[in-house]
Design a protein around this motif. Sequence first.
Motif, PDB file in Angstrom:
ATOM      1  N   ASN A 112       4.093   5.160  -6.031  1.00 10.11           N
ATOM      2  CA  ASN A 112       4.410   4.912  -7.436  1.00 10.11           C
ATOM      3  C   ASN A 112       3.210   4.850  -8.382  1.00 10.11           C
ATOM      4  O   ASN A 112       3.399   4.993  -9.596  1.00 10.11           O
ATOM      5  CB  ASN A 112       5.170   3.584  -7.563  1.00 10.11           C
ATOM      6  N   CYS A 113       2.010   4.621  -7.871  1.00  8.99           N
ATOM      7  CA  CYS A 113       0.866   4.332  -8.737  1.00  8.99           C
ATOM      8  C   CYS A 113      -0.301   5.299  -8.578  1.00  8.99           C
ATOM      9  O   CYS A 113      -1.051   5.546  -9.532  1.00  8.99           O
ATOM     10  CB  CYS A 113       0.354   2.914  -8.489  1.00  8.99           C
TER      11      CYS A 113
ATOM     12  N   LEU B 175      -7.711   0.814 -10.267  1.00  5.72           N
ATOM     13  CA  LEU B 175      -7.201  -0.556 -10.301  1.00  5.72           C
ATOM     14  C   LEU B 175      -7.948  -1.521  -9.383  1.00  5.72           C
ATOM     15  O   LEU B 175      -7.443  -2.602  -9.087  1.00  5.72           O
ATOM     16  CB  LEU B 175      -5.704  -0.552  -9.950  1.00  5.72           C
ATOM     17  N   ASP B 176      -9.150  -1.166  -8.961  1.00  2.00           N
ATOM     18  CA  ASP B 176      -9.959  -2.103  -8.174  1.00  2.00           C
ATOM     19  C   ASP B 176     -10.201  -3.372  -8.994  1.00  2.00           C
ATOM     20  O   ASP B 176     -10.681  -3.309 -10.135  1.00  2.00           O
ATOM     21  CB  ASP B 176     -11.313  -1.481  -7.825  1.00  2.00           C
TER      22      ASP B 176
ATOM     23  N   ILE C 260       7.996   5.418 -16.464  1.00  2.00           N
ATOM     24  CA  ILE C 260       7.072   6.194 -15.629  1.00  2.00           C
ATOM     25  C   ILE C 260       7.456   6.182 -14.160  1.00  2.00           C
ATOM     26  O   ILE C 260       6.825   6.872 -13.357  1.00  2.00           O
ATOM     27  CB  ILE C 260       5.627   5.669 -15.782  1.00  2.00           C
ATOM     28  N   GLY C 261       8.482   5.395 -13.798  1.00  2.00           N
ATOM     29  CA  GLY C 261       8.869   5.347 -12.392  1.00  2.00           C
ATOM     30  C   GLY C 261      10.205   4.662 -12.208  1.00  2.00           C
ATOM     31  O   GLY C 261      10.781   4.103 -13.141  1.00  2.00           O
ATOM     32  N   ARG C 262      10.686   4.726 -11.004  1.00  2.00           N
ATOM     33  CA  ARG C 262      11.994   4.147 -10.670  1.00  2.00           C
ATOM     34  C   ARG C 262      11.931   2.630 -10.752  1.00  2.00           C
ATOM     35  O   ARG C 262      10.844   2.018 -10.747  1.00  2.00           O
ATOM     36  CB  ARG C 262      12.403   4.571  -9.266  1.00  2.00           C
ATOM     37  N   LEU C 263      13.097   2.012 -10.816  1.00  2.00           N
ATOM     38  CA  LEU C 263      13.178   0.567 -10.807  1.00  2.00           C
ATOM     39  C   LEU C 263      12.630   0.029  -9.487  1.00  2.00           C
ATOM     40  O   LEU C 263      13.022   0.477  -8.406  1.00  2.00           O
ATOM     41  CB  LEU C 263      14.627   0.117 -10.973  1.00  2.00           C
TER      42      LEU C 263
ATOM     43  N   ARG D 150       0.835  -1.205   0.000  1.00  2.00           N
ATOM     44  CA  ARG D 150       0.000   0.000   0.000  1.00  2.00           C
ATOM     45  C   ARG D 150       0.870   1.254   0.000  1.00  2.00           C
ATOM     46  O   ARG D 150       0.578   2.217  -0.731  1.00  2.00           O
ATOM     47  CB  ARG D 150      -0.925   0.005   1.215  1.00  2.00           C
ATOM     48  N   ALA D 151       1.955   1.256   0.771  1.00  2.00           N
ATOM     49  CA  ALA D 151       2.860   2.413   0.779  1.00  2.00           C
ATOM     50  C   ALA D 151       3.526   2.584  -0.584  1.00  2.00           C
ATOM     51  O   ALA D 151       3.671   3.709  -1.087  1.00  2.00           O
ATOM     52  CB  ALA D 151       3.903   2.236   1.875  1.00  2.00           C
ATOM     53  N   LEU D 152       3.908   1.478  -1.210  1.00  2.00           N
ATOM     54  CA  LEU D 152       4.524   1.547  -2.536  1.00  2.00           C
ATOM     55  C   LEU D 152       3.526   2.023  -3.585  1.00  2.00           C
ATOM     56  O   LEU D 152       3.869   2.759  -4.514  1.00  2.00           O
ATOM     57  CB  LEU D 152       5.084   0.170  -2.913  1.00  2.00           C
ATOM     58  N   PHE D 153       2.262   1.602  -3.438  1.00  2.00           N
ATOM     59  CA  PHE D 153       1.222   2.045  -4.367  1.00  2.00           C
ATOM     60  C   PHE D 153       1.040   3.561  -4.272  1.00  2.00           C
ATOM     61  O   PHE D 153       0.951   4.256  -5.293  1.00  2.00           O
ATOM     62  CB  PHE D 153      -0.092   1.332  -4.054  1.00  2.00           C
ATOM     63  N   THR D 154       0.981   4.069  -3.056  1.00  3.08           N
ATOM     64  CA  THR D 154       0.837   5.513  -2.868  1.00  3.08           C
ATOM     65  C   THR D 154       1.994   6.266  -3.512  1.00  3.08           C
ATOM     66  O   THR D 154       1.798   7.304  -4.154  1.00  3.08           O
ATOM     67  CB  THR D 154       0.763   5.851  -1.371  1.00  3.08           C
TER      68      THR D 154
END
Length: 604
Positions: free
Chosen positions: A367-368, A493-494, A574-577, A361-365
């Motif tokens: 990066n996504c 993305l639900d 669109i984002g970091r590795l 969830r933290a990574l989603f916030t």
Amino acid sequence: MRLFYRVLLILLAAVAGLIAVVVYFTAHPHLPAYQAPQQLHYLDQWSPADRQTYYYTPQGTQVKGLRYNWFSALELPFSQQPFAAPEYLARFGFLVDPQQKASAANPGNLPVGFTRHSNPGSTVEYLDITCAACHTGELRYQGQALRVDGAPAQHVLPSSVPTLRGGSFGQALVASLATTYYNPWKFERFAHAVLGDDYQAQHKQLRREFKTALDTFLAVAWNDTHRGLYPTLEGPGRTDAFGRIANASFGDAISPDNYRVANAPVDYPHLWDMWTFDWVQWTASAKQPMARNIGEALGVGATLNFFDSHGQPLQGDARYPSSVRVHDLHLIEETLQKLKPPVWPEALFGQIDRPLAAKGRALFTENCAGCHVPQVKDEAGRRVQQLTVIALDVIGTDPNTANNIADNRYDVSALQWDPAELAKMNVTLFPHSDEPLDLHQLSVAKGLAYITAFVEKHAYDAAGISPQEQDRLNGYGLPIAVQEVRAYKARPLDGIWATAPYLHNGSVPTLYQLLSPQSERDETFYRGTFEYDPRHLGYRTEAFDGGFVLDTRISGNHNSGHEFRAGPRGNGVIGRLLQPEERWALLEYLKVLGSPLEQQVPAL
């Protein structure tokens, strides 16, 4: 001279052999075997009654004049096995329930999305393929099957172009129609099954009408083949929707000069919450629900007439009669508003690792969320999600769909539209321009906007629907708005775990690969299986008999873009590795995003 005849005989034998091979593979398409699951499970997405409404409410599509009882009576080319047998149609990827029996809504015991309708004033029942056929998914794991309503289908539906591989429903259907007509024993069995007690009185008429339908199928197959209109094989779960609708509406119905190569297959999108989006279609090109659904029905085969019996363009209120069924389209739309995103079935696919999902969830916030969590606003009591639309040079995914919609032009001048009349119609074009429309070079989005406006108006007038009721059926009083942008939309993305493959063209098989650099994605993989991979979140990609090989090096199939990798942003990055452990954490969170299970994920 003797040598000449030998060479001629060899050439004739080679041609005959080639024809025999084509006939064989057309009549015996290379299809996966069908094995019924041990049990079919349905998710709690809506009520069983809503599911049946969605599966079997007709839209008005007519599949080139094919009648429902004809389809039910067809046999396979070289056997007496019914073409419409559920276990055979399931081999094309259509969805059946092993426990399913014929019913009032489904008297032919056909797959999801196969139904029937009669036009006003007629008792003839046509085969009607609805949106449920393309927007209902199924996942298999360890012998169990999970039905996901509103998810993308994995069938091979559209193409009737003969290929040595076979595998297309359209190609196999044409083969059965042709052998039924030209094999007298088959036709006699067919006629007895269709006509019953009316066999003697209607046999000749049936043969004439059947030949008319067969000729239509053969003409389409020949036209698509010799013009090379669909060079990028679509395969399971994909179709070049805009390309096919444009070729049917502008090429078939107006002028052969309007045919355009369609090399941009797209996956069928999932449908839950779609009614809340400000723009729909992969390229965010449409807005009004009724117009969107009319366009979809026209693409699947609803009739459309632009000219009278003398070849003159229809004028005034006569524009344009169609078989689309506006009340039924609205019923389907209203029913879909009840559809809930799927909830991860822990009993089937495994328990959620909740601490790992918390890290995800933290990574989603981070990066996504910037693209996939849209702003929400209230419009006259309707919750509207304002989706992010990302330019091609940023997202970097295969450009064909966006470019074709933006670049292809069509000559509709033969319809003799009056620009002053068009300006008064319930159509809004984005971006706005004061330049007059050039009817000799009209884009697909603008052309279809006005066509659907005319079709919509004619259907409403024929049904006696008042202007106030029209606003309701249209959906929230929205105009027929279209926009042309070289971009793709980012949707919420639900339930994304149930919608493989990924990207608009289905070129990335799993969510794990979508979070990986392009260099780590499969260059080729097999499509057409229902076997699910609950670890990587996608269908399994190994070779299997009858599978379709998707080659991402082919134009329209590219798996570029949407990359998380080291380097400067843009051109698809669109984002970091993301490290592998970060990808696994994100996947765990994406299993629960937007579902009640998300409430069980602890805070970090």
